[in-house]
Structure formats: C-alpha cells, structure tokens
Scaffold this motif. Structure first.
Motif, PDB file in Angstrom:
ATOM      1  N   ASN A 331       0.882  -1.217   0.282  1.00  0.00           N
ATOM      2  CA  ASN A 331      -0.130  -0.142  -0.006  1.00  0.00           C
ATOM      3  C   ASN A 331       0.412   0.830   0.308  1.00  0.00           C
ATOM      4  OD1 ASN A 331      -2.617   1.063   0.300  1.00  0.00           O
ATOM      5  ND2 ASN A 331      -1.915   1.733   1.929  1.00  0.00           N
ATOM      6  N   LYS A 404      -4.763   3.714  -2.748  1.00  0.00           N
ATOM      7  CA  LYS A 404      -5.194   2.448  -1.710  1.00  0.00           C
ATOM      8  C   LYS A 404      -4.727   1.479  -2.484  1.00  0.00           C
ATOM      9  CE  LYS A 404      -6.471   5.051   1.727  1.00  0.00           C
ATOM     10  NZ  LYS A 404      -5.530   5.086   2.649  1.00  0.00           N
ATOM     11  N   LEU A 406      -4.906  -2.479  -2.901  1.00  0.00           N
ATOM     12  CA  LEU A 406      -4.968  -4.532  -2.965  1.00  0.00           C
ATOM     13  C   LEU A 406      -4.150  -5.441  -3.405  1.00  0.00           C
ATOM     14  CD1 LEU A 406      -9.235  -3.844  -4.253  1.00  0.00           C
ATOM     15  CD2 LEU A 406      -8.155  -3.926  -1.534  1.00  0.00           C
ATOM     16  N   LEU A 442     -11.787  -2.340   3.699  1.00  0.00           N
ATOM     17  CA  LEU A 442     -12.440  -1.537   2.310  1.00  0.00           C
ATOM     18  C   LEU A 442     -13.244  -1.125   3.046  1.00  0.00           C
ATOM     19  CD1 LEU A 442     -12.712  -4.503  -0.157  1.00  0.00           C
ATOM     20  CD2 LEU A 442     -11.518  -2.124  -0.588  1.00  0.00           C
ATOM     21  N   TRP A 445     -11.141   1.698   4.614  1.00  0.00           N
ATOM     22  CA  TRP A 445     -10.118   2.880   3.475  1.00  0.00           C
ATOM     23  C   TRP A 445     -11.802   3.947   2.973  1.00  0.00           C
ATOM     24  CZ3 TRP A 445      -7.707  -1.398   0.297  1.00  0.00           C
ATOM     25  CH2 TRP A 445      -6.693  -0.829   0.841  1.00  0.00           C
ATOM     26  N   PHE A 459      -8.532   1.911  -6.663  1.00  0.00           N
ATOM     27  CA  PHE A 459      -8.129   0.725  -6.114  1.00  0.00           C
ATOM     28  C   PHE A 459      -7.076  -0.040  -6.821  1.00  0.00           C
ATOM     29  CE2 PHE A 459     -12.109   1.643  -3.797  1.00  0.00           C
ATOM     30  CZ  PHE A 459     -11.892   1.823  -2.546  1.00  0.00           C
TER      31      PHE A 459
END
Length: 559
Positions: A331, A404, A406, A442, A445, A459
C-alpha cells in the motif's frame, strides 16, 4: 326342580331409567354420581368417529389428518402432555435388521477396494525404487515420509465432523488483572444505532503538499503489468496527542480529538474480526482517542472477514502478521509509485507539521485536513484527515484522491479467483470477492475518504509475481470510485457509523478524568471499555514529554 326354579328366580332384569329429551339430544339433567366433576363441553360439531378408530391409519390422505379435531378449539382442557423423561426408554428388539439389496456389502467392498489400491501403490513404489539410484532412492524415501507425515497431521487437524477446530486468536494487548471492565458493547446492539443528518465537516486547518496522479497507470492491464517498485519515502503516523496542530486546537475549539484511522476503526467496529485497541484519555472536558506507541494499529489486515482467514503460524509468508506487513508494504509503495514524482506539487495553506530537519529521505505525498463536525449536545469532533494525491478533473479543477492498494497472495486461499485470468474480463467478480474477504479494510478506507472529503478513491490491484515469493509484486490494474457511490455499493451505512461513534463518545464522556482502553475481543463480536492506570503503556523516556504535553492539554481543557 324346586331348587333349580328358586335359583332361576334370583336372576332378574331391571329396566333402566331412560331420560328422554324431546327438544334435543343428550342428558337432560346431571346425574348425582357426576356432581362437582369437571365436564368437557361438547357441541354437535365434535367429530366422534375417533372413538371407533383404534389405529389412526384409516385415512392416509393429508386432507383427513385433522378429521377428529374440533373446529371450535374444544379439547384443550383434556389435552395430553407427556412430561416424563424418555431418555431412559429402550426398545428391546433382538431381531436382525435386514438391509436392502443395494446396501449389502457396500462397506466391505469399499474396504477391500481401498486395500487393493494401497497394495498396488506399494508395489508400484517398490518397483520404482528398484530402478532408482542410491541418491534417488534416498530422496524418494524422504518424499514418502513427508507425505505420510502430512497425512497424519491432516487427520489430527480435523475432528470427527470433518471440520477444523476453532483456534482462539490473541488479543492486541494483554489484559492485566487490575484492569476493570466498565462497559461491554456487543455488535448486534451497535448495528442498530443510528445518528442521521450529520452535516458535512468544515476545515479548521489545512497543511501539507501532494503530488499529481500519473494517469498512465489507468492503462495498466494483466497483459501490460508493471512491476511494483520500492519507493523509499517517510510515512508519518503520528497519534492524536502527539500532533502539534491538535495541541493548538484544544485551546480554542473542539471537545473530541482523533485521527481518521482511529475514527474509521471505531465506526467500522461491527465489521472487524481481529482484535484492536484504542487508548482513551479524558482531560478536563476534552476527550482524546490515541493508539499505543508499540501497537500494530496501522498494519493492514488481509482476508480478515473471509470464510477461512489465514491461519498459518510461525515464519510462514502466509501467516496473518506477515501478510499484514506485506499488505502495508504494498500500500505504501503503490500509493507513491503512481504519482508524478519529482514534478510540481499541489500545496495547501500551511507546511507539513511533521517534517523534521534531521530526517534522511523524502517525505511521502500527503495533505492534512483538520475537520470539525458538530454531533449535537455540545460534542464537537475534530479529526485529522489525509489526502494521498491530487488529479485534474474534467474541467481542469483539482480533485483530491485517496490511493489504496489491494493485494493478491494466493488465489487458492482467497476464493480461487486468479486475478491474472479474470481481472481484465471479470473485474466485478474480483472486486466482489475482495469485498467478501476484506470487508472491514475496504469499509475503513471508504470512511477515511468520506471524512477527508476526497473526490475520488482509487484502488490498485497488486499481485505476487510468484505465489511463494512475498518480495516481488506486479501492478495488474487500477479502478476508481466516488467515495459516496462506493459506500452504497458495499452497504456502508454512515448513519449507523456515526451512531456507533456517538455511542462510544457518550460512554467515555460519562467517565472521570483518567486513561481508559477500548479493545475488541479477539474471539467474540464485543468491544469492551477498560479502566486502566494513568501510567499504562508509558516508558520512562516518555514521562518528560507527557508532562509538557499534559500541561498544554490541561490549558486547552480549562473553560
């Protein structure tokens, strides 16, 4: 003859008294022998056929199952209730149960088949061992031993029902005996709370500088993937009471102070599975939410809400803690790699307050917004929010975004959805799987983006180059959402989130001055509020700094 005739005369028949009811049917008066006895009322609608039906199997049709029940509810007075314990009842039946033809010998046949298969495998291994060299034979023996050891472990791992035993997770902090539980809040009760009509927060202080987003990363696909680079930048994760701006704001406005990550954790508490803790300090009429200095509060969880969360232990790369370190590493690097580094930055009114002259290295792109919300009843919440970057909108206006990353670590352990095969064609399925496995992360965020007032949240899909190597990663694609639309998509109810936060604030406002701890139970859907000593989680080196800081906080707490 005389004797016999006299005997016959002793036997006589008396005609009973028959009561005739000319206006209806049934008895006219109550006989004396039945006086003061309970009597069940009857009606012409009672179905009396049950008196002669001894088996109850006369009619197999379901339509006649209730043919003897009264339509008017009569019969409840003499209803039969069996209150005896039937657990000791045994049916003595020594007759042999005859299995049907299709069941006979099945277990024996399966057992014989398994024995034959094992014998064949053993013969094949022996034949293979004869043609191998000595070195190869040793390797083959080691392999067979490892397989047998693994099979034995798997047999012990699962119980009789074929389910893995539930392992108790560790708490984020060890609860000491002297800590007193003040309040317990269970998730079902928190899930029903609501605080609607909370107005948009207003900025009370802005600072920092952010870089522009590189839109070339929007064109990254699985076929045109980009390697994830190591970006050596400094990330400041300063807690609430160590923030110099919050120390200044306590003197003028605000009653509750926290950072966006702490507020998001409290708001999304009902989605959390792993344990976490937040330190609460009541100083005067002010309330401060902090994180512990040595906590892992800022580490990102991986597959926390999955049906089977990561459970490997030790130094495995797929243990929960190592996966959290890997996700945080991804991240941080992804959020900086996708920016136009080295070019002009977008600066806010004031400089970054956390940059120090003796720091070696460049500070990460970040802009801070200190925003205030009026929650009613004199509760003014001030939160330090963050933006990661800025981009130009359709009309060339600056739009703040949160970035962000994933991460994919092993498709076999996360729903069998391989990103490299489905991300380009079935991105919705990939995102839905992430929403199922990482619902809490999530949601936090999204809450942080909503609190900061970000225009977009972006993302990035980052996967391991090799499943067994947690050091090399590749960017497979990006996706962008508006925070409010994404909140609706993941069923994030902000009214409930504000209700949970307000409930926790109200509980803490009732407390006396001192230090407290909010902790999520590691194995139950419950958060607890502990009363802890004032010197808890402090070291000797921190005492002098805390004394100076408490003086400022006390000045801000006096009205």
């Amino acid at each position: 003859m005389t004797e016999s005739s006299s005997t016959e005369s002793d036997y006589h028949f008396n005609i009973p008294n028959i009561q005739d009811n000319p206006t209806g049917w049934g008895p006219c008066s109550l006989p004396e022998q039945f006086q003061d006895m309970p009597y069940q009322q009857f009606s012409k609608n009672d179905r009396l056929g049950k008196v002669a039906d001894w088996t109850g199997n006369t009619y197999q049709d379901r339509r006649y199952a209730n043919k003897y029940q009264s339509q008017f509810g009569a019969g409840s007075q003499y209803a039969y209730f069996h209150e005896e314990d039937e657990t000791t009842f045994q049916l003595v039946d020594t007759t042999r149960v005859h299995k049907p033809m299709h069941h006979r010998g099945r277990f024996r046949m399966n057992q014989q088949r398994n024995l034959r298969n094992r014998e064949r495998m053993k013969q094949a291994q022996q034949a293979q061992m004869q043609v191998l060299s000595k070195t190869a034979k040793g390797r083959e023996r080691d392999r067979i031993q490892q397989v047998r050891k693994w099979q034995k472990q798997m047999r012990h791992k699962f119980d009789n029902k074929g389910q893995a035993p539930v392992k108790n997770r560790d708490a984020s902090v060890t609860v000491r005996p002297e800590w007193q539980v003040i309040e317990e809040m269970d998730f079902p009760r928190l899930g029903k709370l609501s605080l609607p009509n909370v107005n948009e927060g207003k900025d009370v202080y802005t600072c920092g500088a952010v870089e522009y987003y590189d839109k070339s990363y929007d064109r990254v696909t699985c076929k045109l993937e980009k390697p994830l680079q190591r970006v050596n930048r400094i990330f400041h994760k300063v807690t609430t009471t160590d923030d110099p701006i919050i120390r200044q704001l306590t003197k003028s406005e605000g009653t509750v102070f926290a950072t966006d990550s702490i507020i998001a954790t409290l708001m999304c508490a009902t989605r959390s599975v792993y344990s976490w803790d937040v330190v609460v300090q009541r100083v005067g009429n002010k309330l401060f939410f902090d994180k512990r200095d040595d906590s892992e509060f800022d580490l990102l969880t991986v597959n926390e809400t999955a049906a089977e969360p990561p459970h490997e232990e030790g130094n495995s790369i797929n243990s929960p803690r190592n996966l959290a370190l890997e996700a945080t590493f991804i991240n941080h690097n992804f959020s900086q790699q996708v920016l136009k580094m080295g070019e002009e930055k977008y600066s806010l009114e004031n400089p970054n307050p956390f940059i120090q002259a003796d720091e070696d290295g460049e500070v990460a792109s970040v802009a801070y917004r200190y925003r205030m919300w009026d929650l009613g009843d004199g509760v003014d919440l001030i939160v330090r929010c963050e933006h990661d970057a800025v981009m130009l909108g359709p009309n060339s206006e600056p739009q703040f975004i949160n970035i962000k990353g994933l991460n994919e670590w092993d498709p076999r352990c996360s729903g069998n959805i391989d990103w490299r095969q489905k991300l380009d064609t079935q991105r919705g399925a990939v995102l839905a799987n992430e929403l199922k496995n990482n619902s809490c992360k999530l949601a936090k965020w999204t809450v942080q983006a909503l609190l900061a007032g970000s225009d977009q949240i972006k993302f990035g899909y980052v996967s391991r180059v090799h499943v067994r190597d947690s050091a090399k990663h590749a960017i497979l694609g990006t996706q962008q959402f508006k925070p409010k639309e994404f909140a609706d998509q993941i069923n994030l109810n902000m009214d409930n989130a504000w209700g949970i936060l307000r409930c926790i604030i109200d509980q803490c406002m009732k407390l006396k001055e001192g230090k407290y701890l909010i902790m999520k139970d590691p194995n139950k859907p419950v958060i607890r509020l502990y009363d802890i000593p004032d010197n808890t989680f402090e070291t000797e080196d921190d005492d002098e700094d805390d004394d100076d800081g408490n003086d400022e906080l006390n000045e801000g707490g006096e009205d």
